[in-house]
Motif scaffolding. Structure first.
Motif, PDB file in Angstrom:
ATOM      1  N   ILE A  75      82.755  39.001  15.653  1.00 44.41           N
ATOM      2  CA  ILE A  75      84.159  38.916  15.227  1.00 44.41           C
ATOM      3  C   ILE A  75      84.268  39.428  13.791  1.00 44.41           C
ATOM      4  O   ILE A  75      83.540  38.969  12.915  1.00 44.41           O
ATOM      5  CB  ILE A  75      84.653  37.458  15.286  1.00 44.41           C
ATOM      6  CG1 ILE A  75      84.586  36.923  16.724  1.00 44.41           C
ATOM      7  CG2 ILE A  75      86.063  37.355  14.716  1.00 44.41           C
ATOM      8  CD1 ILE A  75      85.642  37.465  17.651  1.00 44.41           C
ATOM      9  N   THR A  76      85.189  40.359  13.597  1.00 44.25           N
ATOM     10  CA  THR A  76      85.467  40.845  12.243  1.00 44.25           C
ATOM     11  C   THR A  76      86.756  40.191  11.770  1.00 44.25           C
ATOM     12  O   THR A  76      87.806  40.348  12.398  1.00 44.25           O
ATOM     13  CB  THR A  76      85.627  42.366  12.218  1.00 44.25           C
ATOM     14  OG1 THR A  76      84.491  42.933  12.835  1.00 44.25           O
ATOM     15  CG2 THR A  76      85.769  42.848  10.790  1.00 44.25           C
ATOM     16  N   PHE A  77      86.642  39.398  10.709  1.00 44.86           N
ATOM     17  CA  PHE A  77      87.849  38.764  10.168  1.00 44.86           C
ATOM     18  C   PHE A  77      88.596  39.827   9.357  1.00 44.86           C
ATOM     19  O   PHE A  77      88.431  39.942   8.150  1.00 44.86           O
ATOM     20  CB  PHE A  77      87.475  37.557   9.302  1.00 44.86           C
ATOM     21  CG  PHE A  77      86.967  36.413  10.119  1.00 44.86           C
ATOM     22  CD1 PHE A  77      87.868  35.473  10.642  1.00 44.86           C
ATOM     23  CD2 PHE A  77      85.619  36.244  10.368  1.00 44.86           C
ATOM     24  CE1 PHE A  77      87.403  34.422  11.402  1.00 44.86           C
ATOM     25  CE2 PHE A  77      85.165  35.200  11.131  1.00 44.86           C
ATOM     26  CZ  PHE A  77      86.059  34.284  11.654  1.00 44.86           C
ATOM     27  N   ASP A  78      89.396  40.599  10.073  1.00 47.32           N
ATOM     28  CA  ASP A  78      90.042  41.773   9.489  1.00 47.32           C
ATOM     29  C   ASP A  78      91.257  41.349   8.678  1.00 47.32           C
ATOM     30  O   ASP A  78      92.230  40.827   9.216  1.00 47.32           O
ATOM     31  CB  ASP A  78      90.455  42.705  10.637  1.00 47.32           C
ATOM     32  CG  ASP A  78      90.918  44.046  10.121  1.00 47.32           C
ATOM     33  OD1 ASP A  78      91.160  44.143   8.898  1.00 47.32           O
ATOM     34  OD2 ASP A  78      91.022  44.971  10.948  1.00 47.32           O
ATOM     35  N   ALA A  79      91.186  41.605   7.378  1.00 43.05           N
ATOM     36  CA  ALA A  79      92.281  41.190   6.508  1.00 43.05           C
ATOM     37  C   ALA A  79      93.570  41.905   6.868  1.00 43.05           C
ATOM     38  O   ALA A  79      94.665  41.349   6.712  1.00 43.05           O
ATOM     39  CB  ALA A  79      91.914  41.446   5.047  1.00 43.05           C
ATOM     40  N   ALA A  80      93.470  43.127   7.381  1.00 44.17           N
ATOM     41  CA  ALA A  80      94.673  43.878   7.724  1.00 44.17           C
ATOM     42  C   ALA A  80      95.454  43.184   8.833  1.00 44.17           C
ATOM     43  O   ALA A  80      96.685  43.271   8.890  1.00 44.17           O
ATOM     44  CB  ALA A  80      94.281  45.288   8.155  1.00 44.17           C
ATOM     45  N   ILE A  81      94.727  42.512   9.727  1.00 45.74           N
ATOM     46  CA  ILE A  81      95.405  41.826  10.832  1.00 45.74           C
ATOM     47  C   ILE A  81      95.858  40.432  10.407  1.00 45.74           C
ATOM     48  O   ILE A  81      96.980  40.002  10.683  1.00 45.74           O
ATOM     49  CB  ILE A  81      94.451  41.713  12.046  1.00 45.74           C
ATOM     50  CG1 ILE A  81      94.104  43.114  12.572  1.00 45.74           C
ATOM     51  CG2 ILE A  81      95.076  40.849  13.127  1.00 45.74           C
ATOM     52  CD1 ILE A  81      93.034  43.107  13.630  1.00 45.74           C
ATOM     53  N   LEU A  82      94.929  39.727   9.720  1.00 41.65           N
ATOM     54  CA  LEU A  82      95.190  38.318   9.470  1.00 41.65           C
ATOM     55  C   LEU A  82      96.093  38.102   8.262  1.00 41.65           C
ATOM     56  O   LEU A  82      96.906  37.187   8.245  1.00 41.65           O
ATOM     57  CB  LEU A  82      93.857  37.580   9.243  1.00 41.65           C
ATOM     58  CG  LEU A  82      92.886  37.632  10.419  1.00 41.65           C
ATOM     59  CD1 LEU A  82      91.573  36.967  10.039  1.00 41.65           C
ATOM     60  CD2 LEU A  82      93.486  36.947  11.644  1.00 41.65           C
ATOM     61  N   ASP A  83      95.910  38.898   7.246  1.00 43.65           N
ATOM     62  CA  ASP A  83      96.595  38.621   5.984  1.00 43.65           C
ATOM     63  C   ASP A  83      97.054  39.941   5.361  1.00 43.65           C
ATOM     64  O   ASP A  83      96.508  40.377   4.347  1.00 43.65           O
ATOM     65  CB  ASP A  83      95.624  37.875   5.053  1.00 43.65           C
ATOM     66  CG  ASP A  83      96.332  37.307   3.845  1.00 43.65           C
ATOM     67  OD1 ASP A  83      97.586  37.268   3.873  1.00 43.65           O
ATOM     68  OD2 ASP A  83      95.631  36.906   2.900  1.00 43.65           O
ATOM     69  N   PRO A  84      98.049  40.581   5.988  1.00 40.26           N
ATOM     70  CA  PRO A  84      98.448  41.916   5.525  1.00 40.26           C
ATOM     71  C   PRO A  84      98.894  41.919   4.063  1.00 40.26           C
ATOM     72  O   PRO A  84      98.706  42.908   3.357  1.00 40.26           O
ATOM     73  CB  PRO A  84      99.607  42.302   6.455  1.00 40.26           C
ATOM     74  CG  PRO A  84      99.960  41.071   7.211  1.00 40.26           C
ATOM     75  CD  PRO A  84      98.834  40.105   7.121  1.00 40.26           C
ATOM     76  N   ASP A  85      99.464  40.819   3.565  1.00 45.27           N
ATOM     77  CA  ASP A  85      99.905  40.776   2.173  1.00 45.27           C
ATOM     78  C   ASP A  85      98.747  40.553   1.206  1.00 45.27           C
ATOM     79  O   ASP A  85      98.876  40.801   0.015  1.00 45.27           O
ATOM     80  CB  ASP A  85     100.923  39.648   1.964  1.00 45.27           C
ATOM     81  CG  ASP A  85     102.103  39.807   2.902  1.00 45.27           C
ATOM     82  OD1 ASP A  85     102.287  40.949   3.388  1.00 45.27           O
ATOM     83  OD2 ASP A  85     102.788  38.814   3.172  1.00 45.27           O
ATOM     84  N   GLY A  86      97.633  39.975   1.756  1.00 43.49           N
ATOM     85  CA  GLY A  86      96.460  39.749   0.914  1.00 43.49           C
ATOM     86  C   GLY A  86      96.624  38.624  -0.087  1.00 43.49           C
ATOM     87  O   GLY A  86      95.940  38.590  -1.099  1.00 43.49           O
ATOM     88  N   ARG A  87      97.547  37.690   0.178  1.00 45.37           N
ATOM     89  CA  ARG A  87      97.760  36.616  -0.786  1.00 45.37           C
ATOM     90  C   ARG A  87      96.990  35.338  -0.433  1.00 45.37           C
ATOM     91  O   ARG A  87      96.966  34.391  -1.205  1.00 45.37           O
ATOM     92  CB  ARG A  87      99.258  36.282  -0.863  1.00 45.37           C
ATOM     93  CG  ARG A  87     100.040  37.308  -1.675  1.00 45.37           C
ATOM     94  CD  ARG A  87     101.444  36.837  -1.852  1.00 45.37           C
ATOM     95  NE  ARG A  87     102.046  36.506  -0.549  1.00 45.37           N
ATOM     96  CZ  ARG A  87     103.365  36.577  -0.310  1.00 45.37           C
ATOM     97  NH1 ARG A  87     104.181  36.926  -1.270  1.00 45.37           N
ATOM     98  NH2 ARG A  87     103.848  36.294   0.867  1.00 45.37           N
ATOM     99  N   GLY A  88      96.394  35.311   0.752  1.00 42.93           N
ATOM    100  CA  GLY A  88      95.648  34.108   1.156  1.00 42.93           C
ATOM    101  C   GLY A  88      96.550  32.912   1.383  1.00 42.93           C
ATOM    102  O   GLY A  88      96.118  31.775   1.283  1.00 42.93           O
ATOM    103  N   ASP A  89      97.840  33.158   1.678  1.00 42.93           N
ATOM    104  CA  ASP A  89      98.776  32.059   1.913  1.00 42.93           C
ATOM    105  C   ASP A  89      98.378  31.285   3.182  1.00 42.93           C
ATOM    106  O   ASP A  89      98.302  31.870   4.263  1.00 42.93           O
ATOM    107  CB  ASP A  89     100.176  32.665   2.074  1.00 42.93           C
ATOM    108  CG  ASP A  89     101.222  31.588   2.292  1.00 42.93           C
ATOM    109  OD1 ASP A  89     100.844  30.393   2.285  1.00 42.93           O
ATOM    110  OD2 ASP A  89     102.407  31.958   2.463  1.00 42.93           O
TER     111      ASP A  89
END
Lengths: 263, 434
Positions: free
Chosen positions: B70-84
Motif C-alpha cells: 500500500i502506498t499512502f499517496d498524499a495526492a489521494i489522501l491529502d491533496p491540500d497537504g495540510r495534514g488536517d
C-alpha cells in the motif's frame, strides 16, 4: 446481704452472691431458686450429675445465657455488691471482669501471641506495643505456658497440644485481668498429665483470682477446690467446705453422688 | 485364638451370614457401578459439547488476510497537504487498496473484473488503513506491505468451509478462483491471527466483528454486580445469622430469599426495566443497568452461600470471643467473618459466574442492541458476552457461525478463570492457620 447464709465470713471475703436465681430455657425450668456465695481467692467447685444445672449457673455469672434464644434469668447475682443483671450494665465490661475457660480448648485460629493479645486489644489495655507484649508474656507465664512456647509465639495456637491449648485459653482469659474466672469442665478433654498441669495451675491462680470450676470428676473437685457446691435437678442441694462435703455431707443426695451411687 | 461366640438365636447360621454378606457386597458393587456410569455419561456429554464448540469455533481465531503493498499517496489522501485530521478521516482509502490490487493483477482491466478485485477484500479494510495513518502520520508518502482482511466469502473458502464450485456452495467465478490461488501460491493470502475478534465491537461484516465490546460490557456489568451484591449480600447474611433473633419475621425473610433464588431471571430483568429505566430513568443498554439487574439475580445466591458459610463457623469461636468481652460486631468482624470468608468468596464467585452467563435480564434492559463501539464507561451502550452469542447465533452469514462458537469459547474461558479464582481464594485463606 453478703453473709446471709449464716456461715462465718471471718477470713474470706465474699466475691459473688447469687440470690434466688432461676433460669428458664423456654418452658424448661433449668435452675431453681439457687442461693450461693462464692468466696474471693478460693476455688469453688460445682459438681453434680449431667443436666443438673451447674453449667447453667456458671453461664449466669458472665451472662453467656443471654446468647441463647428463649433463655430467661430471674433473681439477683452480684459481684462485689454490684448487680450484674441491671438493665444498663455493660455486658462487655462484665465479661472483661469475669473470664471464662471452656470445656473444649478453643484457641482462635490465630497465632499464640494474637490469641493472648486479643482481649487486651479490644479493651484497650495496652497503650504501646511493648506494653501489649508485656501483658502477653506475663499472662503466658502465669498460665505456665511461656517456657514451652516462647520461641514460637507467632505460630498457630491451634497447633499446640490439647493441654497447651487449654493453658493458652487460660492465659487468654487472664490477659484482660479478670477478677473471677469461670471454668466449664476445663480438663474433660485432656489426658491425665495435661489435667494434672491444669489443676496445678488452677491452684496457683487462686492467689490472684476467684475461680469457679464445673467438674464431673469428684477427685478433681477434691484436689483443687476449697468449697464445693452440689447441684441436683436444677437445685443447689448443698454447699460447704470441700473437705466437709466429701467426708461428712449433710444431705443424703450429696452422699449418694460422691460415693458413686448415682451420677 | 478367640473362641466362637454362641449365636444369639438358632436361626443365625454361618451359611445365612455368608449369603447376606454376599448380597451386601453385590449391592455395594452395583451402586458403585451406577455411580461410575453416571460420571462417564456426564463426561461424554461434556466432551461432546466442548468438542463441537471448539471444533466449530477454533477457526474464528484466524482470519484470512491478503498482504498488499500500500502506498499512502498524499495526492489521494491529502491533496491540500495540510495534514488536517478531518480530511484524513474522510479520505478515500479504498482507492489505495484498489490501486495496489490492480498493480498485482494488471490483466484485470474490465469493470466487472475490477469489481471482482474489490470483492476480494473486506469492505472494512480501508478503515484499517485509516486507523494506521491516523495513529502514525509519518506513513504518508511511504509504501508498506500490509496484511488486510479478506471478505468473508474468501475467508470461508480459504478455511475450507465453502467449496469452490457452484454445486459445493461456492460463489466465485473462475477468474476469481484463479486470482485467489495465485495470491495463495505467492504467499500473499493466508489465514493469520484474527486480531479484530479481540479489538473490535460488533459489525455487520463477520470478518470485522469482534468481542471487545461484549467483553468490556460484561466486565463493567460484573464490576457493578460485585460492588453491589457482595457487600449487600454479606451484610444481609451477617445480620440474619449473627444479629437477628429467630422469629416469625426472620423465617419469612428466609423463605422469601430462598424463593427469590429460584425466580426466573427474566423476571428480574422486567423488574429492572421498570425500576431502573422507567422510574429512575437510567440510560438504556448500559452496563450499569445490566449490573444492577444482575445484582438482583445474584443477591439471593450470595446471601444463601454466605449464610451457609457463617453457619459452618463453629459456635465455640463466637463463645470464645464473647466471653473475652468482644461485642457482637467485634466477634463477627474479628473472628466469624475471616473464618467464613473462603466460603463466602466461593459462593460469590459462583454467583458471579452465573451472572456472567445470564442473558434474559440483559435483553429486557436493552443490552441486546447492535453496538459497534467498545464502551468506554459503564453508562455507554454495550452488549454482554452471552447476548453477543445470541445475536451472532441469529445472524445468517456463514462467518458468524464460527464466531458464535468462538464467543462461546471466550465465555467459557471467562467462567473457567472465575472458577479457578474461586478455588485459589479458598485454598489461600484456608491455608492460613491450617
Amino acid at each position: 446481704m453478703s453473709n446471709s447464709d449464716g456461715e462465718p465470713v471471718a477470713s474470706a471475703k465474699i466475691k459473688v452472691v447469687a440470690r434466688d436465681v432461676n433460669v428458664f430455657y423456654s418452658d424448661k425450668h433449668a435452675l431453681k431458686a439457687v442461693n450461693l456465695d462464692v468466696r474471693a481467692n478460693e476455688v469453688t467447685a460445682l459438681i453434680g450429675p449431667s443436666g443438673c444445672g451447674k453449667s447453667t449457673f456458671l453461664r449466669c455469672l458472665n451472662r453467656m445465657n443471654d446468647l441463647i434464644d428463649g433463655a430467661r434469668v430471674t433473681g439477683t447475682i452480684a459481684i462485689d455488691q454490684q448487680d450484674i443483671y441491671l438493665k444498663d450494665l455493660d455486658v462487655v465490661q462484665l465479661r472483661a471482669r469475669v473470664g471464662m475457660v471452656f470445656q473444649k480448648p478453643n484457641p482462635f485460629p490465630k497465632s499464640i501471641f494474637d490469641n493472648v493479645a486479643y482481649g487486651p486489644r479490644i479493651h484497650g489495655l495496652a497503650g504501646t506495643g511493648a506494653e501489649l507484649e508485656e501483658i502477653v508474656v506475663t499472662s503466658l507465664k502465669r498460665a505456665g505456658l511461656f517456657e514451652e512456647v516462647k520461641d514460637r509465639l507467632n505460630e498457630a495456637g491451634t497447633g499446640l497440644s490439647g493441654g497447651q491449648q487449654q493453658r493458652l485459653c487460660i492465659a487468654r482469659a487472664i490477659a484482660v485481668s479478670p477478677e473471677v474466672i469461670l471454668m466449664d469442665e476445663p480438663c474433660s478433654a485432656l489426658d491425665p498429665i495435661a489435667t494434672a498441669k491444669v489443676e496445678e495451675l488452677i491452684d496457683e491462680l487462686r492467689q490472684n483470682y476467684t475461680i469457679i470450676v464445673v467438674t464431673h470428676s469428684m477427685q478433681q473437685a477434691a484436689r483443687v477446690s476449697q468449697r464445693t457446691a452440689f447441684f441436683h435437678l436444677g437445685e443447689l442441694v448443698e454447699v460447704g467446705d470441700t473437705e466437709q462435703i466429701f467426708t461428712n455431707p449433710n444431705h443424703k443426695l450429696t452422699q449418694g453422688y460422691i460415693t458413686g451411687r448415682f451420677g | 485364638m478367640t473362641e466362637m461366640v454362641e449365636p444369639l438365636t438358632a436361626s443365625v447360621t454361618v451359611a445365612g451370614v455368608n449369603a447376606r454378606l454376599r448380597r451386601r457386597y453385590a449391592v455395594d458393587r452395583w451402586f458403585r457401578a451406577l455411580g461410575v456410569s453416571a460420571i462417564v455419561a456426564a463426561l461424554t456429554f461434556l466432551i461432546l459439547l466442548l468438542g463441537t464448540i471448539i471444533g466449530q469455533g477454533y477457526t474464528a481465531f484466524a482470519q484470512s488476510q491478503i498482504r498488499l503493498a500500500i502506498t499512502f499517496d498524499a495526492a489521494i489522501l491529502d491533496p491540500d497537504g495540510r495534514g488536517d485530521p478531518a480530511v484524513l478521516g474522510t479520505a478515500d482509502y479504498g482507492r489505495l487498496i484498489r490501486q495496489s490490487l490492480e498493480t498485482l493483477f494488471p490483466d484485470a482491466t474490465e469493470r466487472a473484473q475490477r469489481r471482482e478485485l474489490s470483492r476480494l477484500m473486506s469492505p472494512g479494510a480501508d478503515l484499517e488503513l485509516r486507523g494506521m495513518l491516523l495513529a502514525d502520520p509519518s506513513l504518508m508518502g511511504r509504501t508498506e506491505e500490509i496484511w488486510l482482511p479478506t471478505s468473508s466469502p474468501v475467508d470461508q473458502l480459504v478455511k475450507g468451509h465453502t467449496g469452490r464450485t457452484a454445486e459445493e456452495g461456492g460463489q466465485f467465478t473462475d477468474g476469481e478462483l484463479r486470482r485467489i490461488d495465485r495470491l495463495r501460491s505467492d504467499g500473499r493470502l493466508a489465514a493469520r491471527f484474527n486480531k479484530w475478534l479481540f479489538t473490535q465491537g460488533d459489525s455487520r461484516q463477520p470478518e470485522l466483528a469482534g468481542l471487545a465490546g461484549a467483553v468490556v460490557g460484561s466486565f463493567y456489568s460484573l464490576l457493578v454486580t460485585v460492588l453491589l451484591s457482595f457487600p449487600l449480600g454479606v451484610a444481609a447474611a451477617v445480620y440474619l445469622e449473627e444479629f437477628a433473633r429467630q422469629s416469625r419475621w426472620t423465617d419469612i425473610v428466609e423463605v422469601n430469599i430462598n424463593n427469590l433464588a429460584a425466580v426466573p431471571s427474566i423476571v428480574f430483568g422486567l423488574l429492572g426495566l421498570e425500576i431502573f429505566l422507567n422510574v429512575l430513568g437510567l440510560p438504556r443498554s448500559a452496563p450499569l443497568v445490566g449490573g444492577l439487574a444482575l445484582t438482583l439475580v445474584s443477591l439471593p445466591t450470595i446471601i444463601i452461600a454466605a449464610r451457609v458459610a457463617l453457619k459452618a463457623v463453629p459456635p465455640w469461636v463466637r463463645e470464645a470471643a464473647l466471653a473475652l468481652g468482644a461485642s457482637r460486631l467485634q466477634m463477627v468482624t474479628h473472628h466469624v467473618l475471616p473464618l467464613a470468608m473462603p466460603g463466602i468468596l466461593t459462593g460469590t464467585i459462583i454467583g458471579m459466574a452465573r451472572a456472567v452467563g445470564e442473558t434474559a435480564p440483559l435483553l429486557m434492559i436493552g443490552m441486546v442492541a447492535f453496538v459497534v463501539n467498545v464502551p468506554a464507561t459503564p453508562v455507554d451502550p454495550a452488549t454482554a458476552l452471552p447476548v453477543q452469542i445470541y445475536l451472532w447465533a441469529a445472524s445468517p452469514e456463514r462467518g458468524f457461525v464460527e464466531r458464535t462458537s468462538a464467543a462461546i469459547i471466550v465465555l467459557l474461558c471467562f467462567l473457567a478463570v472465575m472458577n479457578a479464582a474461586a478455588i485459589y481464594l479458598r485454598k489461600r485463606y484456608e491455608r492460613r492457620w491450617g
